[in-house]
Design a protein around this motif. Structure first.
Motif, PDB file in Angstrom:
ATOM      1  N   VAL A 128      11.589  13.156  14.242  1.00 12.61           N
ATOM      2  CA  VAL A 128      12.282  13.852  13.161  1.00 12.61           C
ATOM      3  C   VAL A 128      11.923  13.237  11.805  1.00 12.61           C
ATOM      4  O   VAL A 128      11.610  13.954  10.844  1.00 12.61           O
ATOM      5  CB  VAL A 128      13.813  13.783  13.369  1.00 12.61           C
ATOM      6  N   VAL A 129      11.943  11.919  11.726  1.00 11.45           N
ATOM      7  CA  VAL A 129      11.699  11.253  10.440  1.00 11.45           C
ATOM      8  C   VAL A 129      10.267  11.496   9.971  1.00 11.45           C
ATOM      9  O   VAL A 129      10.025  11.771   8.789  1.00 11.45           O
ATOM     10  CB  VAL A 129      11.999   9.737  10.540  1.00 11.45           C
ATOM     11  N   ILE A 130       9.294  11.433  10.881  1.00 11.25           N
ATOM     12  CA  ILE A 130       7.906  11.680  10.473  1.00 11.25           C
ATOM     13  C   ILE A 130       7.763  13.127   9.999  1.00 11.25           C
ATOM     14  O   ILE A 130       7.106  13.409   9.010  1.00 11.25           O
ATOM     15  CB  ILE A 130       6.918  11.345  11.609  1.00 11.25           C
ATOM     16  N   GLY A 131       8.428  14.065  10.703  1.00 11.13           N
ATOM     17  CA  GLY A 131       8.408  15.451  10.237  1.00 11.13           C
ATOM     18  C   GLY A 131       8.983  15.561   8.831  1.00 11.13           C
ATOM     19  O   GLY A 131       8.368  16.130   7.933  1.00 11.13           O
ATOM     20  N   PHE A 132      10.151  14.976   8.647  1.00  6.87           N
ATOM     21  CA  PHE A 132      10.850  15.089   7.367  1.00  6.87           C
ATOM     22  C   PHE A 132      10.100  14.427   6.218  1.00  6.87           C
ATOM     23  O   PHE A 132      10.107  14.919   5.102  1.00  6.87           O
ATOM     24  CB  PHE A 132      12.235  14.449   7.470  1.00  6.87           C
ATOM     25  N   PHE A 133       9.497  13.267   6.484  1.00  2.23           N
ATOM     26  CA  PHE A 133       8.918  12.525   5.368  1.00  2.23           C
ATOM     27  C   PHE A 133       7.418  12.701   5.238  1.00  2.23           C
ATOM     28  O   PHE A 133       6.931  12.996   4.147  1.00  2.23           O
ATOM     29  CB  PHE A 133       9.314  11.055   5.429  1.00  2.23           C
ATOM     30  N   ALA A 134       6.652  12.552   6.342  1.00  5.06           N
ATOM     31  CA  ALA A 134       5.197  12.647   6.196  1.00  5.06           C
ATOM     32  C   ALA A 134       4.754  14.102   6.101  1.00  5.06           C
ATOM     33  O   ALA A 134       4.033  14.478   5.176  1.00  5.06           O
ATOM     34  CB  ALA A 134       4.512  11.941   7.366  1.00  5.06           C
ATOM     35  N   ALA A 166       0.826  -1.217   0.000  1.00  6.50           N
ATOM     36  CA  ALA A 166       0.000   0.000   0.000  1.00  6.50           C
ATOM     37  C   ALA A 166       0.860   1.267   0.000  1.00  6.50           C
ATOM     38  O   ALA A 166       0.648   2.157  -0.822  1.00  6.50           O
ATOM     39  CB  ALA A 166      -0.947  -0.004   1.196  1.00  6.50           C
ATOM     40  N   VAL A 167       1.854   1.341   0.911  1.00 10.44           N
ATOM     41  CA  VAL A 167       2.652   2.579   0.959  1.00 10.44           C
ATOM     42  C   VAL A 167       3.538   2.695  -0.270  1.00 10.44           C
ATOM     43  O   VAL A 167       3.857   3.797  -0.724  1.00 10.44           O
ATOM     44  CB  VAL A 167       3.508   2.709   2.242  1.00 10.44           C
ATOM     45  N   GLY A 168       3.961   1.553  -0.810  1.00 12.84           N
ATOM     46  CA  GLY A 168       4.783   1.586  -2.020  1.00 12.84           C
ATOM     47  C   GLY A 168       3.982   2.126  -3.188  1.00 12.84           C
ATOM     48  O   GLY A 168       4.487   2.886  -4.017  1.00 12.84           O
ATOM     49  N   MET A 169       2.711   1.751  -3.233  1.00  3.55           N
ATOM     50  CA  MET A 169       1.870   2.123  -4.356  1.00  3.55           C
ATOM     51  C   MET A 169       1.496   3.596  -4.327  1.00  3.55           C
ATOM     52  O   MET A 169       1.411   4.247  -5.365  1.00  3.55           O
ATOM     53  CB  MET A 169       0.604   1.272  -4.267  1.00  3.55           C
ATOM     54  N   LEU A 170       1.245   4.144  -3.123  1.00  2.00           N
ATOM     55  CA  LEU A 170       0.780   5.516  -3.029  1.00  2.00           C
ATOM     56  C   LEU A 170       1.939   6.479  -3.281  1.00  2.00           C
ATOM     57  O   LEU A 170       2.929   6.457  -2.558  1.00  2.00           O
ATOM     58  CB  LEU A 170       0.181   5.775  -1.649  1.00  2.00           C
ATOM     59  N   PRO A 171       1.805   7.334  -4.298  1.00  2.84           N
ATOM     60  CA  PRO A 171       2.877   8.289  -4.557  1.00  2.84           C
ATOM     61  C   PRO A 171       3.019   9.239  -3.366  1.00  2.84           C
ATOM     62  O   PRO A 171       2.012   9.609  -2.763  1.00  2.84           O
ATOM     63  CB  PRO A 171       2.391   9.058  -5.790  1.00  2.84           C
ATOM     64  N   GLY A 172       4.228   9.599  -3.026  1.00  2.00           N
ATOM     65  CA  GLY A 172       4.430  10.550  -1.927  1.00  2.00           C
ATOM     66  C   GLY A 172       4.748   9.872  -0.617  1.00  2.00           C
ATOM     67  O   GLY A 172       5.493  10.414   0.175  1.00  2.00           O
ATOM     68  N   LEU A 219       3.085  19.277   3.020  1.00  2.00           N
ATOM     69  CA  LEU A 219       3.346  20.657   2.602  1.00  2.00           C
ATOM     70  C   LEU A 219       3.601  20.710   1.096  1.00  2.00           C
ATOM     71  O   LEU A 219       3.191  21.644   0.418  1.00  2.00           O
ATOM     72  CB  LEU A 219       4.534  21.230   3.379  1.00  2.00           C
ATOM     73  N   ARG A 220       4.269  19.681   0.574  1.00  2.00           N
ATOM     74  CA  ARG A 220       4.469  19.637  -0.870  1.00  2.00           C
ATOM     75  C   ARG A 220       3.149  19.483  -1.598  1.00  2.00           C
ATOM     76  O   ARG A 220       2.968  20.019  -2.693  1.00  2.00           O
ATOM     77  CB  ARG A 220       5.398  18.473  -1.228  1.00  2.00           C
ATOM     78  N   TYR A 221       2.231  18.733  -0.987  1.00  2.27           N
ATOM     79  CA  TYR A 221       0.926  18.556  -1.624  1.00  2.27           C
ATOM     80  C   TYR A 221       0.188  19.896  -1.677  1.00  2.27           C
ATOM     81  O   TYR A 221      -0.539  20.178  -2.632  1.00  2.27           O
ATOM     82  CB  TYR A 221       0.109  17.518  -0.851  1.00  2.27           C
ATOM     83  N   ALA A 222       0.412  20.737  -0.644  1.00  2.75           N
ATOM     84  CA  ALA A 222      -0.244  22.044  -0.604  1.00  2.75           C
ATOM     85  C   ALA A 222       0.210  22.931  -1.754  1.00  2.75           C
ATOM     86  O   ALA A 222      -0.495  23.843  -2.173  1.00  2.75           O
ATOM     87  CB  ALA A 222       0.044  22.730   0.731  1.00  2.75           C
ATOM     88  N   GLU A 223       1.407  22.651  -2.248  1.00  2.00           N
ATOM     89  CA  GLU A 223       1.942  23.418  -3.364  1.00  2.00           C
ATOM     90  C   GLU A 223       1.112  23.230  -4.617  1.00  2.00           C
ATOM     91  O   GLU A 223       0.926  24.122  -5.416  1.00  2.00           O
ATOM     92  CB  GLU A 223       3.340  22.866  -3.673  1.00  2.00           C
TER      93      GLU A 223
END
Lengths: 511, 151
Positions: free
Chosen positions: A211-217, A32-38, A222-226
Motif C-alpha cells: 500500500v505504501v509503495i503504491g501511495f508514495f512511489a 540521496a532520497v532526501g535530495m531527490l524531489p518527489g 503518475l504525478r510526474y506524468a502530469e
C-alpha cells in the motif's frame, strides 16, 4: 551515571563493523532520497523492509539503517533546496527560500556548508535530548492501560489530520480510509474474516509495504506524468564548501534555538520537520534579522530551519520508541517494519530491548558524523545524482519498487494491488486528502481496535471506561483541542513578515 | 463560479461506500463472542463516522482541483497498462527482461530517447537482479522461458 553505562553498551552495538555499515548505508540512502524531489525517506525505508525481513537482519541493525535514512534525508533535502530552489522534502521549504537566494549570489558553497553544519548540530543535540527524555517518558507511560492507549491513538490521528492537510475533514476521512483498509483480513480475536471476499491472499490483510509503495512511489510517477518537466541545469560550481568562523559564531545561537524548537515540535504527533523549520525560521527572523536581510541570502536563515528539521526527525522518534504511537508517516512506516519483526514498541520497549534502543542512540551519534563527512567534502558526488534526467530516474524508482513489492510475498498479484493503490493515492492526492493520515490509520488500525476491545473486556462493555482516568481524559481533551491547531498556526504566520511568501508555500506536514 | 463538483461526487461515493462497508458487518459469521464488542463494532463505528464526514463533504465541498488534460490521462492509462503487463509477464519472461521492457516503456512515455532508454533500462535491470537476487538472496523470477538454459 546509569545512562553513560547504557550508552557504552550502545556503542558496543553500534560500532560493530556490520552496524557501522548499516548506518553508512542508511545515511547514504537517506541523503540521496532526501535530495531527490518527489521521493523521500518513506520510499527509502519501505523499499528496504522486505529486504531486512528476507535477510533476517537483527532489529537493531534494521532500525539503525531506517533511522539513518530518516535523519539522513533531513541533510539531503537541503542540497536540492539550495541548488535548484526545489526542496527535496517539504521540510526544506524554508531552506530553499534562503539557501537558493545565497546560490543566486554565488554563495552556494557556504550555504551547503552551513546547512550540513546546522544539520549536524541539530541532529546531535537532539540525540542527547532523545537519550535523556525517552527513558523517562517510557517510565511514566508504563501506567497506560488500553483505554489510555486508545485515547493516545485518537490524539495522534486528530493532530496529524489537522496538521497534514488544508481541510480537517479530509484529514479525518483519510484516517478513516486507512483504518478501514486495516480491517481487511482475519480478525485476530474471533477469527472471523472481514472484507476478504473469499480471496485467500487477503486473509492476512493488506500488506502495508504494498500500500505504501503504491501511495508514495507510484503516485509520484503518475504525478510526474502530469508535468514532464524539462530538466533544470544543475549548478555544479559549488566553490569552497566551507563557512568562516565569523559566520559560525554569528549563527551559533540561531542553531541552538532551532534545535530546541525542532526537537519539541518533533515530539508532538502530527507536527514535524516542515512546521518546526518554519517556526524556527520565523523566530530567528524576529529575533536577529535587524537589517531585513532574511530572504535575501542570510546564512542564519539557512542555519535555523536546518537545525530545526534535523532535531525534529530525532524528536519524532520519541513517541514511536516510548509509546509505540508514531506521529508522522515516516515513523508510522518504521512502526510497521518493527511490528513485522514481532517487536511492539511501547513503554517496555527500552527496558526489554536495551541493545536495540541504546544501539540505535549510539548509532545516531555515529550517523551524524558520517553525514557531516558525506555532506561537506563529498557533497559534489551527491550533486551528480541530481543530474540524472527525470525520464530515467522515475522509471528507475518504479523498478526498485517492483523488487520490493514482489519480494513481500513473491507474488505478482501484489504488483497489481500496488498499481491500484498508486491510482487511488494519485486521486486522493489531487483531491487534497493527506496520504500521511491514511498510512497512520493503516498501520495503527489493528492496534486501535485491539486496545478498544481490550478496554471493553476490562470494563465488561461499559463505554464510559474510555473516559475514566485522568490521563485518558487529558488525552481526549488534547485530541479535541488539536483540531483547532491550524487556526493557531494561521494566526502565528499572519503575524510574521514572511506571511506573503508562506501563502504560496503550503505549510503541510509531509516528511 | 468555481466548481465544487469533485468533492460532492467524492462525498456521495464515500457515503455509499460507508453504507456498504457498514452493511457488510451484518454478514460476518460470528459463532461465539470472545469479547463484549466482537468483530462488528469497530467497523460499524468507522462506517458511521465515515457517513457523517462524507455528508459534511457534500454540504461543504472545497473548490474542485485542476484536473489534468487528456494527454496526461492517456499517459497515466498507458503507465497503468505497463504495470498490469508487468505483473503477468515477470514470472514467464523473468525479472531482467520484464524490467527492461517496463523501464524502457516508462522512459519513452516520459519522452526519453529510445536507445539511451533501452540501454539504461537493461543495465539497471541487470544490476538490480545482480544486487538483490545474486548478492542479497531475495528470489526474483529468473523466467520460465530460460528454464532449460541454466539453473
Amino acid at each position: 551515571m546509569e545512562i553513560l553505562n547504557f550508552l557504552f553498551q550502545g556503542f558496543a552495538v553500534a560500532l560493530t563493523p556490520f552496524n557501522i555499515m548499516m548506518a553508512l548505508a542508511g545515511t547514504f540512502i537517506g541523503t540521496a532520497v532526501g535530495m531527490l524531489p518527489g521521493i523521500g525517506p518513506v520510499n527509502g525505508i519501505v523499499v528496504l523492509i522486505p529486504l531486512t525481513y528476507a535477510l533476517g537482519l537483527p532489529p537493531e541493525s534494521s532500525l539503525i539503517m531506517f533511522a539513518g535514512i530518516y535523519y539522513g534525508s533531513q541533510y539531503g533535502n537541503s542540497i536540492s533546496a539550495i541548488l535548484l530552489n526545489v526542496p527535496g522534502t517539504s521540510s526544506a521549504v524554508m531552506t530553499a527560500l534562503e539557501g537558493n537566494a545565497m546560490t543566486k549570489k554565488g554563495r552556494a558553497g557556504p550555504a551547503l556548508a552551513m546547512s550540513a553544519i546546522a544539520s549536524f548540530f541539530g541532529g546531535t543535540v537532539s540525540v542527547v535530548a532523545l537519550m535523556l527524555f525517552a527513558p523517562a517518558l517510557a517510565k511514566w507511560a508504563i501506567r497506560f492501560g488500553p483505554a489510555e492507549y486508545f485515547a493516545l491513538m485518537i490524539f495522534a490521528f486528530s493532530t496529524l489530520s489537522s496538521l497534514s492537510g488544508k481541510n480537517l475533514v479530509k484529514g479525518l476521512i483519510a484516517t478513516l480510509i486507512g483504518l478501514m483498509l486495516a480491517t481487511v483480513g482475519l480478525d485476530p480475536v474471533s477469527a472471523v474474516d472481514r472484507y476478504t471476499f473469499g480471496q485467500l491472499k487477503l486473509l492476512d490483510g493488506l500488506d502495508f509495504v504494498v500500500v505504501v509503495i503504491g501511495f508514495f512511489a507510484i503516485n509520484e510517477i503518475l504525478r510526474y506524468a502530469e508535468n514532464i518537466h524539462q530538466d533544470q541545469e544543475v549548478f555544479t560550481k559549488l566553490g569552497r564548501v566551507m563557512i568562516t568562523t565569523k559566520e559560525f559564531a554569528m549563527s551559533f545561537w540561531t542553531m541552538v534555538r532551532g534545535a530546541a524548537i525542532g526537537f519539541f515540535v518533533g515530539v508532538l504527533p502530527g507536527a514535524g520537520g516542515t512546521i518546526s523549520s518554519f517556526v524556527a525560521y520565523t523566530t530567528e527572523q524576529r529575533l536577529v534579522d535587524r537589517h531585513g536581510t532574511f530572504g535575501t541570502g542570510d546564512i542564519r536563515g539557512v542555519a535555523a530551519p536546518e537545525a530545526a528539521n534535523n532535531a525534529s526527525a530525532n524528536g519524532a522518534m520519541i513517541p514511536l520508541l516510548t509509546l509505540g504511537v508514531p506521529g508522522s508517516e515516516t515513523t508510522a512506516v518504521m512502526l510497521g517494519a518493527l511490528l513485522g519483526m514481532n517487536i511492539t514498541p511501547g513503554p517496555l520497549f527500552i527496558a526489554n530491548n536495551p541493545t536495540v534502543f541504546w544501539g540505535l542512540i549510539a548509532s545516531m551519534y555515529v550517523g551524524n558524523i558520517l553525514l557531516l563527512i558525506l555532506n561537506l567534502p563529498l557533497v559534489g558526488i551527491f550533486v551528480r545524482i541530481l543530474k540524472v534526467p527525470g525520464w530515467f530516474l522515475m522509471p528507475a524508482v518504479v523498478a526498485v519498487s517492483f523488487v520490493a513489492v514482489y519480494s513481500v510475498n513473491n507474488s505478482p498479484f501484489d504488483i497489481l494491488l500496488m498499481a491500484g493503490f498508486g491510482l487511488m493515492g494519485y486521486l486522493l492526492y489531487k483531491m487534497e486528502f493527506p496520504l500521511a493520515s491514511v498510512i497512520l490509520g493503516l498501520v495503527l488500525g489493528p492496534l486501535v481496535e485491539n486496545n478498544l476491545r481490550r478496554a471493553m473486556s476490562l470494563s465488561d462493555g461499559d463505554w464510559t471506561y474510555l473516559f475514566s482516568s485522568p490521563i485518558s481524559i487529558g488525552l481526549w481533551i488534547a485530541a479535541i483541542a488539536s483540531l483547532f491547531l491550524p487556526l493557531v498556526i494561521k494566526r502565528f504566520s499572519a503575524a510574521s513578515t514572511v506571511a506573503d511568501e508562506m501563502e504560496e508555500v503550503e505549510l503541510v506536514e509531509v516528511d | 463560479m468555481t466548481s465544487h463538483l469533485t468533492d460532492r461526487v467524492t462525498g456521495v461515493f464515500l457515503l455509499l461506500f460507508a453504507i456498504w462497508y457498514g452493511y457488510r458487518t451484518t454478514l460476518f459469521k460470528v459463532s461465539f463472542m470472545v469479547d463484549p464488542v466482537g468483530p462488528k463494532a469497530f467497523p460499524l463505528i468507522l462506517a458511521i463516522l465515515m457517513g457523517v464526514l462524507s455528508l459534511y463533504l457534500i454540504i461543504k465541498p472545497d473548490p474542485s482541483p485542476v484536473w489534468p488534460g487528456s494527454a496526461t490521462w492517456i499517459r497515466i492509462g498507458l503507465i497503468t497498462l505497463t504495470f498490469i503487463a508487468y505483473a503477468y509477464l515477470m514470472v514467464p519472461i523473468g525479472f531482467v527482461l520484464a524490467t527492461t521492457f517496463e523501464v524502457t516503456a516508462l522512459a519513452l512515455i516520459f519522452r526519453g530517447p529510445l536507445l539511451k532508454s533501452l540501454v539504461g533500462a537493461f543495465i539497471l535491470s541487470a544490476a538490480l537482479y545482480g544486487l538483490f537476487d545474486m548478492l542479497l538472496g531475495l528470489s526474483l523470477p529468473t523466467g520460465l522461458i530460460f528454464r532449460g538454459w541454466w539453473g
